[in-house]
Design a protein around this motif. Structure first.
Motif, mmCIF file in Angstrom:
data_model
loop_
_atom_site.group_PDB
_atom_site.id
_atom_site.type_symbol
_atom_site.label_atom_id
_atom_site.label_comp_id
_atom_site.label_asym_id
_atom_site.label_seq_id
_atom_site.Cartn_x
_atom_site.Cartn_y
_atom_site.Cartn_z
ATOM 1 N N ALA A 42 0.714 -1.402 -0.028
ATOM 2 C CA ALA A 42 0.094 -0.130 0.054
ATOM 3 C C ALA A 42 0.903 1.181 -0.127
ATOM 4 N N TYR A 43 2.089 1.316 0.525
ATOM 5 C CA TYR A 43 2.881 2.168 0.689
ATOM 6 C C TYR A 43 4.253 2.256 0.564
ATOM 7 N N ASN A 44 4.786 0.862 0.202
ATOM 8 C CA ASN A 44 6.022 0.743 -0.199
ATOM 9 C C ASN A 44 6.243 0.011 -1.492
ATOM 10 N N TYR A 45 7.069 0.626 -2.340
ATOM 11 C CA TYR A 45 7.441 0.303 -3.673
ATOM 12 C C TYR A 45 8.768 -0.361 -3.581
ATOM 13 N N ILE A 46 8.890 -1.703 -3.877
ATOM 14 C CA ILE A 46 10.104 -2.344 -3.845
ATOM 15 C C ILE A 46 10.668 -2.477 -5.105
ATOM 16 N N VAL A 47 12.284 -2.440 -5.038
ATOM 17 C CA VAL A 47 13.158 -2.451 -6.252
ATOM 18 C C VAL A 47 14.423 -3.425 -5.790
ATOM 19 N N VAL B 177 13.457 0.689 -1.258
ATOM 20 C CA VAL B 177 12.191 0.890 -1.020
ATOM 21 C C VAL B 177 11.882 2.352 -1.519
ATOM 22 N N ASN B 178 10.988 2.592 -2.197
ATOM 23 C CA ASN B 178 10.395 4.010 -2.470
ATOM 24 C C ASN B 178 11.627 4.941 -3.028
ATOM 25 N N THR B 179 12.550 4.121 -4.215
ATOM 26 C CA THR B 179 13.638 4.812 -4.401
ATOM 27 C C THR B 179 13.509 6.101 -5.438
ATOM 28 N N ASP B 180 14.526 7.027 -5.571
ATOM 29 C CA ASP B 180 14.462 8.113 -6.255
ATOM 30 C C ASP B 180 16.024 8.281 -6.539
ATOM 31 N N TRP B 181 16.277 8.691 -7.948
ATOM 32 C CA TRP B 181 17.249 9.054 -8.386
ATOM 33 C C TRP B 181 17.523 10.355 -8.922
ATOM 34 N N SER B 182 18.634 11.106 -8.715
ATOM 35 C CA SER B 182 18.556 12.440 -8.889
ATOM 36 C C SER B 182 19.829 12.798 -9.801
ATOM 37 N N ARG B 183 19.604 13.878 -10.778
ATOM 38 C CA ARG B 183 20.559 14.090 -11.862
ATOM 39 C C ARG B 183 22.054 14.196 -11.316
ATOM 40 N N ASP B 184 22.517 14.582 -10.103
ATOM 41 C CA ASP B 184 23.687 14.727 -9.508
ATOM 42 C C ASP B 184 24.141 13.225 -8.872
ATOM 43 N N LEU C 89 21.152 8.199 -4.900
ATOM 44 C CA LEU C 89 20.224 7.232 -5.198
ATOM 45 C C LEU C 89 19.746 7.145 -3.793
ATOM 46 N N SER C 90 18.415 7.303 -3.387
ATOM 47 C CA SER C 90 17.729 7.457 -2.258
ATOM 48 C C SER C 90 16.648 6.311 -1.988
ATOM 49 N N SER C 91 16.311 5.939 -0.919
ATOM 50 C CA SER C 91 15.516 4.956 -0.532
ATOM 51 C C SER C 91 14.858 5.361 0.723
ATOM 52 N N TRP C 92 13.537 5.308 0.857
ATOM 53 C CA TRP C 92 12.566 5.469 2.114
ATOM 54 C C TRP C 92 11.696 4.352 2.303
ATOM 55 N N ALA C 93 12.174 3.357 3.194
ATOM 56 C CA ALA C 93 11.160 2.327 3.626
ATOM 57 C C ALA C 93 10.457 2.683 4.628
#
Length: 341
Positions: free
Chosen positions: A236-241, A275-282, A285-289
């Motif tokens: 419901a609130y965690n997208y796993i990669v 979990v709930n990852t994000d990639w920035s141009r600089d 790589l972020s993860s927020w579980a």
């Protein structure tokens, strides 16, 4: 909407299976009744107020932060987002008041912060007025602040918050580790063959028949390496990669110097789980579980690619799902550019 008193649906483990010498060692959090504290590897300490009951929320809460150089600040947050101002009342006396930015947060620094922290340590009953009075538990507040004094080697000195003495503060805060991170080249990632993606799904157990989103987002890391974030289920609130590296026509698990354990421990040779990852141009790589959908607990981490593996740059945690206004920092680094590869 998740019931406020629902127990956390996901439990996030505290540490990796093993840390090699020189690898990151994020700080552990300490709970003192209705307060929780973390002091990171650079000597910064933070303490947050908690709801008095498990799985409950605070309508308003505090977070006390003392940097390694002694700078003190206190943040207040109104979880309803409706108040233009907040006042902290301790034992019937208004100690500190501040406007709330966007009707959510405010901060005290310097002398007002010191006066407020002193009142919290000595007080018996407190509330945050917005102007509605929201109870603020002081159970464990003095112990949490005393723990901060001890971890920063300020106990017994004139700079202590609670354990004050006559000695001068002479300690030197620890140096932050230096991490060299590759800046992405800015070129588009190569197309990853569908056959390689499907083979990786079979090899690493990332099925696509459970109704979860299916993706394999690719980001170029350097001249030879591409990061592939392979979708591997969602709740419901965690997208796993699973993070993989595409190099020389092969997909292999990305290496990390540290990653929080999410769910069941993985066998050797399996990719890490983010979990709930994000990639920035600089190149971050972020993860927020999240520990639960309300987002008041869980593990947050940011990584950078050093040309061989992902290095932990910063991390924050909240192990108690009890309405804390923010996670607490447990790891920091100094980041400098690495030579291009």
């Amino acid at each position: 909407m998740i019931p406020l008193r629902l127990a956390p649906l996901i439990l996030v483990a505290a540490a990796p299976a093993m840390a090699a010498s020189g690898d990151p060692m994020p700080a552990r959090l300490r709970v003192f009744q209705d307060w929780i504290v973390a002091c990171d590897n650079g000597g910064r300490c933070e303490a947050a107020s908690l709801a008095s009951e498990d799985s409950a929320l605070q309508d308003a809460g505090l977070l006390v932060r003392r940097d390694e150089d002694g700078a003190l600040s206190v943040r207040v947050a109104d979880m309803t987002g409706k108040a233009p101002r907040a006042t902290v009342r301790v034992d019937g006396r208004a100690v500190a008041s501040t406007p709330l930015t966007r009707q959510v947060e405010g901060t005290w620094q310097g002398a007002p912060a010191k006066a407020l922290v002193s009142a919290l340590a000595r007080g018996r009953k407190a509330a945050i007025l917005t102007p509605t009075a929201h109870p603020l538990s002081l159970r464990g507040a003095a112990a949490a602040l005393r723990y901060m004094d001890d971890r920063q080697k300020r106990a017994g000195t004139t700079t202590a918050l609670v354990a004050r003495g006559a000695a001068r503060y002479r300690a030197t805060p620890p140096s932050l580790p230096l991490v060299r991170v590759v800046t992405p080249p800015g070129k588009a990632a190569p197309a990853i063959p569908g056959a390689a993606i499907n083979a990786a799904r079979r090899q690493y157990g990332c099925a696509t028949d459970d109704g979860s989103p299916v993706s394999a987002d690719a980001y170029r890391l350097d001249a030879r390496s591409t990061l592939v974030l392979l979708s591997c289920g969602a709740g419901a609130y965690n997208y796993i990669v699973q993070p993989l590296i595409w190099r020389d026509g092969r997909l292999t698990p990305a290496a990390f110097d540290y990653a929080f354990t999410f769910g069941e421990p993985k066998p050797a040779g399996q990719p890490q789980v983010l979990v709930n990852t994000d990639w920035s141009r600089d190149g971050r790589l972020s993860s927020w579980a999240k520990g639960r959908g309300l987002g008041d607990c869980g593990d947050a981490a940011q990584y950078g690619w050093d040309g061989t593996r992902f290095r932990l740059l910063s991390a924050a945690r909240m192990t108690e799902c009890r309405g804390a206004i923010d996670t607490l920092g447990v790891w920091r680094t100094r980041v400098v550019p690495a030579p291009a590869r």
